[in-house]
Design a protein around this motif. Structure first.
Motif, PDB file in Angstrom:
ATOM      1  N   LEU A   1      -0.589  13.876  -7.457  1.00 23.39           N
ATOM      2  CA  LEU A   1       0.138  12.927  -6.614  1.00 23.39           C
ATOM      3  C   LEU A   1      -0.697  12.641  -5.373  1.00 23.39           C
ATOM      4  N   ASP A   2      -0.901  11.367  -5.118  1.00 23.89           N
ATOM      5  CA  ASP A   2      -1.707  10.960  -3.968  1.00 23.89           C
ATOM      6  C   ASP A   2      -1.144   9.647  -3.435  1.00 23.89           C
ATOM      7  N   CYS A   3      -1.565   9.275  -2.244  1.00 19.67           N
ATOM      8  CA  CYS A   3      -1.079   8.017  -1.680  1.00 19.67           C
ATOM      9  C   CYS A   3      -2.104   7.433  -0.726  1.00 19.67           C
ATOM     10  N   SER A   4      -1.977   6.138  -0.542  1.00 22.08           N
ATOM     11  CA  SER A   4      -2.778   5.412   0.432  1.00 22.08           C
ATOM     12  C   SER A   4      -1.813   4.748   1.405  1.00 22.08           C
ATOM     13  N   GLN A   5      -2.323   3.876   2.243  1.00 29.83           N
ATOM     14  CA  GLN A   5      -1.442   3.184   3.178  1.00 29.83           C
ATOM     15  C   GLN A   5      -0.522   2.202   2.465  1.00 29.83           C
ATOM     16  N   LYS A   6      -0.906   1.780   1.264  1.00 26.94           N
ATOM     17  CA  LYS A   6      -0.127   0.767   0.557  1.00 26.94           C
ATOM     18  C   LYS A   6       0.672   1.316  -0.620  1.00 26.94           C
ATOM     19  N   SER A   7       0.204   2.406  -1.244  1.00 28.24           N
ATOM     20  CA  SER A   7       0.827   2.843  -2.494  1.00 28.24           C
ATOM     21  C   SER A   7       0.968   4.353  -2.567  1.00 28.24           C
ATOM     22  N   ILE A   8       1.970   4.769  -3.356  1.00 23.49           N
ATOM     23  CA  ILE A   8       2.107   6.157  -3.787  1.00 23.49           C
ATOM     24  C   ILE A   8       1.717   6.189  -5.263  1.00 23.49           C
ATOM     25  N   ILE A   9       0.841   7.117  -5.642  1.00 23.74           N
ATOM     26  CA  ILE A   9       0.273   7.134  -6.991  1.00 23.74           C
ATOM     27  C   ILE A   9       0.569   8.471  -7.659  1.00 23.74           C
ATOM     28  N   CYS A  10       1.119   8.394  -8.870  1.00 20.46           N
ATOM     29  CA  CYS A  10       1.388   9.575  -9.688  1.00 20.46           C
ATOM     30  C   CYS A  10       0.509   9.470 -10.938  1.00 20.46           C
ATOM     31  N   ASN A  11      -0.431  10.407 -11.104  1.00 22.13           N
ATOM     32  CA  ASN A  11      -1.412  10.346 -12.184  1.00 22.13           C
ATOM     33  C   ASN A  11      -1.247  11.542 -13.119  1.00 22.13           C
ATOM     34  N   HIS A  12      -1.130  11.242 -14.408  1.00 26.89           N
ATOM     35  CA  HIS A  12      -1.013  12.287 -15.433  1.00 26.89           C
ATOM     36  C   HIS A  12      -2.221  12.180 -16.356  1.00 26.89           C
ATOM     37  N   SER A  13      -2.917  13.298 -16.583  1.00 27.92           N
ATOM     38  CA  SER A  13      -4.147  13.230 -17.370  1.00 27.92           C
ATOM     39  C   SER A  13      -4.341  14.491 -18.206  1.00 27.92           C
ATOM     40  N   ASN A  14      -5.160  14.334 -19.241  1.00 25.19           N
ATOM     41  CA  ASN A  14      -5.694  15.461 -19.995  1.00 25.19           C
ATOM     42  C   ASN A  14      -7.155  15.133 -20.289  1.00 25.19           C
ATOM     43  N   PRO A  15      -7.887  15.952 -21.009  1.00 33.93           N
ATOM     44  CA  PRO A  15      -9.323  15.688 -21.187  1.00 33.93           C
ATOM     45  C   PRO A  15      -9.664  14.387 -21.906  1.00 33.93           C
ATOM     46  N   VAL A  16      -8.694  13.728 -22.556  1.00 31.93           N
ATOM     47  CA  VAL A  16      -9.035  12.526 -23.324  1.00 31.93           C
ATOM     48  C   VAL A  16      -8.365  11.258 -22.812  1.00 31.93           C
ATOM     49  N   SER A  17      -7.403  11.369 -21.893  1.00 33.94           N
ATOM     50  CA  SER A  17      -6.702  10.162 -21.449  1.00 33.94           C
ATOM     51  C   SER A  17      -6.034  10.399 -20.103  1.00 33.94           C
TER      52      SER A  17
ATOM     53  N   ASP B   1       1.602   5.989 -12.589  1.00 35.88           N
ATOM     54  CA  ASP B   1       2.704   5.160 -12.107  1.00 35.88           C
ATOM     55  C   ASP B   1       2.546   5.076 -10.597  1.00 35.88           C
ATOM     56  N   ARG B   2       2.809   3.900 -10.042  1.00 31.23           N
ATOM     57  CA  ARG B   2       2.641   3.745  -8.602  1.00 31.23           C
ATOM     58  C   ARG B   2       3.743   2.878  -8.022  1.00 31.23           C
ATOM     59  N   ILE B   3       4.008   3.092  -6.745  1.00 33.10           N
ATOM     60  CA  ILE B   3       5.011   2.325  -6.003  1.00 33.10           C
ATOM     61  C   ILE B   3       4.332   1.714  -4.786  1.00 33.10           C
ATOM     62  N   ASN B   4       4.584   0.429  -4.577  1.00 33.78           N
ATOM     63  CA  ASN B   4       4.068  -0.251  -3.388  1.00 33.78           C
ATOM     64  C   ASN B   4       4.925   0.159  -2.197  1.00 33.78           C
ATOM     65  N   ILE B   5       4.447   1.132  -1.447  1.00 34.63           N
ATOM     66  CA  ILE B   5       5.242   1.692  -0.362  1.00 34.63           C
ATOM     67  C   ILE B   5       5.337   0.745   0.821  1.00 34.63           C
ATOM     68  N   THR B   6       4.319  -0.070   1.027  1.00 33.65           N
ATOM     69  CA  THR B   6       4.345  -1.023   2.140  1.00 33.65           C
ATOM     70  C   THR B   6       5.494  -2.004   1.980  1.00 33.65           C
ATOM     71  N   GLN B   7       5.653  -2.527   0.767  1.00 28.30           N
ATOM     72  CA  GLN B   7       6.730  -3.484   0.503  1.00 28.30           C
ATOM     73  C   GLN B   7       8.093  -2.830   0.676  1.00 28.30           C
ATOM     74  N   ARG B   8       8.232  -1.584   0.183  1.00 24.02           N
ATOM     75  CA  ARG B   8       9.511  -0.883   0.297  1.00 24.02           C
ATOM     76  C   ARG B   8       9.872  -0.640   1.759  1.00 24.02           C
ATOM     77  N   CYS B   9       8.905  -0.213   2.548  1.00 27.43           N
ATOM     78  CA  CYS B   9       9.175   0.057   3.962  1.00 27.43           C
ATOM     79  C   CYS B   9       9.530  -1.225   4.707  1.00 27.43           C
ATOM     80  N   ASP B  10       8.805  -2.309   4.410  1.00 23.60           N
ATOM     81  CA  ASP B  10       9.097  -3.588   5.069  1.00 23.60           C
ATOM     82  C   ASP B  10      10.498  -4.074   4.715  1.00 23.60           C
ATOM     83  N   ASP B  11      10.868  -3.955   3.434  1.00 27.02           N
ATOM     84  CA  ASP B  11      12.208  -4.380   3.016  1.00 27.02           C
ATOM     85  C   ASP B  11      13.284  -3.550   3.699  1.00 27.02           C
ATOM     86  N   ASN B  12      13.027  -2.248   3.826  1.00 33.70           N
ATOM     87  CA  ASN B  12      14.012  -1.372   4.455  1.00 33.70           C
ATOM     88  C   ASN B  12      14.180  -1.693   5.938  1.00 33.70           C
ATOM     89  N   LYS B  13      13.071  -2.015   6.601  1.00 29.23           N
ATOM     90  CA  LYS B  13      13.149  -2.388   8.016  1.00 29.23           C
ATOM     91  C   LYS B  13      13.942  -3.677   8.193  1.00 29.23           C
TER      92      LYS B  13
END
Length: 299
Positions: free
Chosen positions: A179-195, A199-211
């Motif tokens: 799980l990682d994030c930037s100023q614009k998005s929250i990113i959830c990454n699932h991986s194994n050795p072959v793939s 899934d990500r959420i645009n956090i900037t848009q969500r925060c602006d809408d909430n304000k």
């Protein structure tokens, strides 16, 4: 003398490597249905008459003859195997989970030398992770979001605040959830050795809408309170007027009931009693009774 000893040690180690073969086991993961290329991992092969690849089921997948410079594929692997006559690499196609196991390149001459061994594991691609927001709140200068990143049997709970969050990682066997994030998005990454999938959420848009929603609610509240106060005053006035007129009507509406009771005893033909009862009922449940009884007489 020292240089001589180093040279002797180098030649001795090289001889041991050539005589015993390059048998270090290399792990390789392959996605279901995909192909994998197995290389011999060295340019210095010992002298050999034949070179072949075999699996842990003791099946010779391909046999290369140094004299003819050609490789011959085993009949059971013809459609799913490619052998390079120059590099001696082996390519396995359309891999299935039953193909998992050990694959070894062997150089055969005066003795058999294992050149390289691969442990091949055929696995599925990862499933897509799910990123959900549990709650969020915003003010004019900050935005806080609580969220959950989930995939397979792995889960991470975290929060995004002031345009950042801490990077988190959990692992189970060969699966990894990050799980990682930037100023614009929250990113959830699932991986194994072959793939890998994310899934990500645009956090900037969500925060602006909430304000915007918070600002709208505050504006609506500023108009709502005067209306509520005005309605309350009107209701209070109406109730007061109703109670006043009801009280006035009860006071003026005093009723007088006149009740005559006459008891006659027919056998004696005597008026035992004759009385007049005057009941004055006033408001508030009080009443006054006046009784008048005439003298007894015999008919």
């Amino acid at each position: 003398s020292i240089l001589k000893n180093i040279l002797e040690l180098y030649l001795k180690n090289k001889y041991l490597s050539l005589s015993s073969g390059f048998s270090a086991e290399i792990s390789v993961f392959v996605q279901m249905g995909a192909s994998v290329q197995l290389d011999i991992q060295t340019q210095e092969l010992p002298e050999f008459d034949d070179l072949y690849w075999k699996n842990d089921k003791s099946e010779n997948i391909v046999k290369y003859t140094n004299e003819s410079k050609k490789g011959k594929l085993h009949s059971s692997h013809k459609d799913r195997v490619y052998f390079n006559n120059k590099t001696f690499s082996l390519t396995l196609k359309n891999m299935q989970k039953t193909d998992s196991g050990l694959y070894t390149a062997v150089a055969s001459g005066e003795s058999d030398n294992n050149i390289v061994t691969y442990r091949v594991s055929v696995i599925d691609a990862v499933e897509a992770p799910v990123l959900t927001m549990n709650s969020n709140g915003s003010s004019s200068d900050s935005c806080t979001v609580n969220f959950t990143c989930r995939a397979h049997e792995l889960m991470i709970d975290s929060s995004y605040q002031n345009n950042r969050c801490s990077k988190e990682e959990v692992t189970s066997q060969i699966n990894t959830l990050i799980l990682d994030c930037s100023q614009k998005s929250i990113i959830c990454n699932h991986s194994n050795p072959v793939s890998w999938k994310e899934d990500r959420i645009n956090i900037t848009q969500r925060c602006d809408d909430n304000k915007k929603n918070n600002s709208k609610n505050e504006t609506d509240s500023s108009f709502l309170w005067p209306v509520v106060a005005l309605v309350a005053v009107i209701i209070l006035i109406c109730v007061s007027v109703f109670l006043y007129y009801r009280h006035k009507k009860d006071v003026l509406g005093t009723k007088v009931y006149l009740n005559w009771e006459l008891n006659v005893f027919s056998n004696l033909k005597t008026i035992q009693s004759q009385r007049i009862t005057i009941i004055i009922s006033a408001s508030f449940g009080h009443h006054l009774s006046v009784v008048w009884a005439p003298p007894q007489c015999i008919l």
